[in-house]
Motif scaffolding. Sequence first.
Motif, PDB file in Angstrom:
ATOM      1  N   PHE A  80       0.836  -1.194   0.000  1.00  0.00           N
ATOM      2  CA  PHE A  80       0.000   0.000   0.000  1.00  0.00           C
ATOM      3  C   PHE A  80       0.876   1.250   0.000  1.00  0.00           C
ATOM      4  N   ILE A  81       1.829   1.310   0.910  1.00  0.00           N
ATOM      5  CA  ILE A  81       2.698   2.490   1.002  1.00  0.00           C
ATOM      6  C   ILE A  81       3.552   2.620  -0.255  1.00  0.00           C
ATOM      7  N   MET A  82       4.064   1.499  -0.763  1.00  0.00           N
ATOM      8  CA  MET A  82       4.865   1.538  -1.989  1.00  0.00           C
ATOM      9  C   MET A  82       4.082   2.176  -3.129  1.00  0.00           C
ATOM     10  N   GLU A  83       2.839   1.748  -3.302  1.00  0.00           N
ATOM     11  CA  GLU A  83       2.043   2.239  -4.427  1.00  0.00           C
ATOM     12  C   GLU A  83       1.523   3.658  -4.217  1.00  0.00           C
ATOM     13  N   ILE A  84       1.038   3.952  -3.021  1.00  0.00           N
ATOM     14  CA  ILE A  84       0.453   5.271  -2.785  1.00  0.00           C
ATOM     15  C   ILE A  84       1.512   6.363  -2.806  1.00  0.00           C
ATOM     16  N   GLU A  85       2.729   6.024  -2.368  1.00  0.00           N
ATOM     17  CA  GLU A  85       3.823   6.997  -2.331  1.00  0.00           C
ATOM     18  C   GLU A  85       4.751   6.869  -3.543  1.00  0.00           C
ATOM     19  N   ASN A  86       4.491   5.845  -4.386  1.00  0.00           N
ATOM     20  CA  ASN A  86       5.317   5.581  -5.568  1.00  0.00           C
ATOM     21  C   ASN A  86       6.791   5.400  -5.193  1.00  0.00           C
ATOM     22  N   LEU A  87       7.050   4.454  -4.295  1.00  0.00           N
ATOM     23  CA  LEU A  87       8.385   4.202  -3.769  1.00  0.00           C
ATOM     24  C   LEU A  87       8.846   2.787  -4.085  1.00  0.00           C
ATOM     25  N   SER A  88      10.143   2.581  -4.029  1.00  0.00           N
ATOM     26  CA  SER A  88      10.696   1.225  -4.091  1.00  0.00           C
ATOM     27  C   SER A  88      10.543   0.598  -2.707  1.00  0.00           C
ATOM     28  N   LEU A  89      10.826  -0.679  -2.606  1.00  0.00           N
ATOM     29  CA  LEU A  89      10.732  -1.341  -1.303  1.00  0.00           C
ATOM     30  C   LEU A  89      11.717  -0.740  -0.312  1.00  0.00           C
ATOM     31  N   ARG A  90      12.928  -0.520  -0.732  1.00  0.00           N
ATOM     32  CA  ARG A  90      13.932   0.077   0.167  1.00  0.00           C
ATOM     33  C   ARG A  90      13.485   1.452   0.650  1.00  0.00           C
ATOM     34  N   GLU A  91      12.978   2.270  -0.251  1.00  0.00           N
ATOM     35  CA  GLU A  91      12.484   3.594   0.129  1.00  0.00           C
ATOM     36  C   GLU A  91      11.296   3.478   1.070  1.00  0.00           C
ATOM     37  N   THR A  92      10.432   2.519   0.818  1.00  0.00           N
ATOM     38  CA  THR A  92       9.259   2.294   1.659  1.00  0.00           C
ATOM     39  C   THR A  92       9.671   1.932   3.081  1.00  0.00           C
ATOM     40  N   ILE A  93      10.629   1.049   3.202  1.00  0.00           N
ATOM     41  CA  ILE A  93      11.112   0.657   4.530  1.00  0.00           C
ATOM     42  C   ILE A  93      11.683   1.864   5.266  1.00  0.00           C
ATOM     43  N   LYS A  94      12.450   2.685   4.574  1.00  0.00           N
ATOM     44  CA  LYS A  94      13.012   3.893   5.204  1.00  0.00           C
ATOM     45  C   LYS A  94      11.902   4.829   5.668  1.00  0.00           C
ATOM     46  N   VAL A  95      10.887   5.028   4.840  1.00  0.00           N
ATOM     47  CA  VAL A  95       9.764   5.895   5.197  1.00  0.00           C
ATOM     48  C   VAL A  95       9.033   5.340   6.412  1.00  0.00           C
ATOM     49  N   ILE A  96       8.755   4.055   6.399  1.00  0.00           N
ATOM     50  CA  ILE A  96       8.050   3.437   7.517  1.00  0.00           C
ATOM     51  C   ILE A  96       8.841   3.563   8.801  1.00  0.00           C
ATOM     52  N   LEU A  97      10.129   3.273   8.749  1.00  0.00           N
ATOM     53  CA  LEU A  97      10.955   3.342   9.957  1.00  0.00           C
ATOM     54  C   LEU A  97      11.084   4.765  10.487  1.00  0.00           C
ATOM     55  N   SER A  98      11.039   5.762   9.605  1.00  0.00           N
ATOM     56  CA  SER A  98      11.119   7.145  10.090  1.00  0.00           C
ATOM     57  C   SER A  98       9.748   7.655  10.544  1.00  0.00           C
ATOM     58  N   ARG A  99       8.690   7.271   9.827  1.00  0.00           N
ATOM     59  CA  ARG A  99       7.348   7.758  10.131  1.00  0.00           C
ATOM     60  C   ARG A  99       6.726   7.042  11.327  1.00  0.00           C
ATOM     61  N   TYR A 100       6.987   5.779  11.429  1.00  0.00           N
ATOM     62  CA  TYR A 100       6.408   4.949  12.500  1.00  0.00           C
ATOM     63  C   TYR A 100       7.532   4.388  13.359  1.00  0.00           C
TER      64      TYR A 100
END
Length: 103
Positions: A80-100
């Motif tokens: 969900f986060i990958m698609e809604i934010e248009n990110l790669s998996l690595r970028e998604t993990i970084k976003v999740i770890l910083s946001r949550y």
Amino acid sequence: MTGFSEEYKPNNLMPAIIETIKSNLSLEEVVNEYALLFDSINGLIGQCPFIGCTGSIVVDSINSYFHCDSCERNGDVLSFIMEIENLSLRETIKVILSRYAGL
């Protein structure tokens, strides 16, 4: 079919972190940041944040899975986060770890 790119396959991408995210980050909480969700017979339902008023997203909180019949997107919290934010998996993990950070 979940629509993931080959990069999503976690066989070489920090599987412990991915499993921690999947088991601790609420899909309902994440989707609710993009769409107002309401209780329904099939789980939670709201206007699809990917395509707007032409589709409804259903969130199954028990199985941590989302689906929209109109745009045919579906998956887990990572996809969900990958698609809604248009990110790669690595970028998604970084976003999740910083946001949550509480994960």
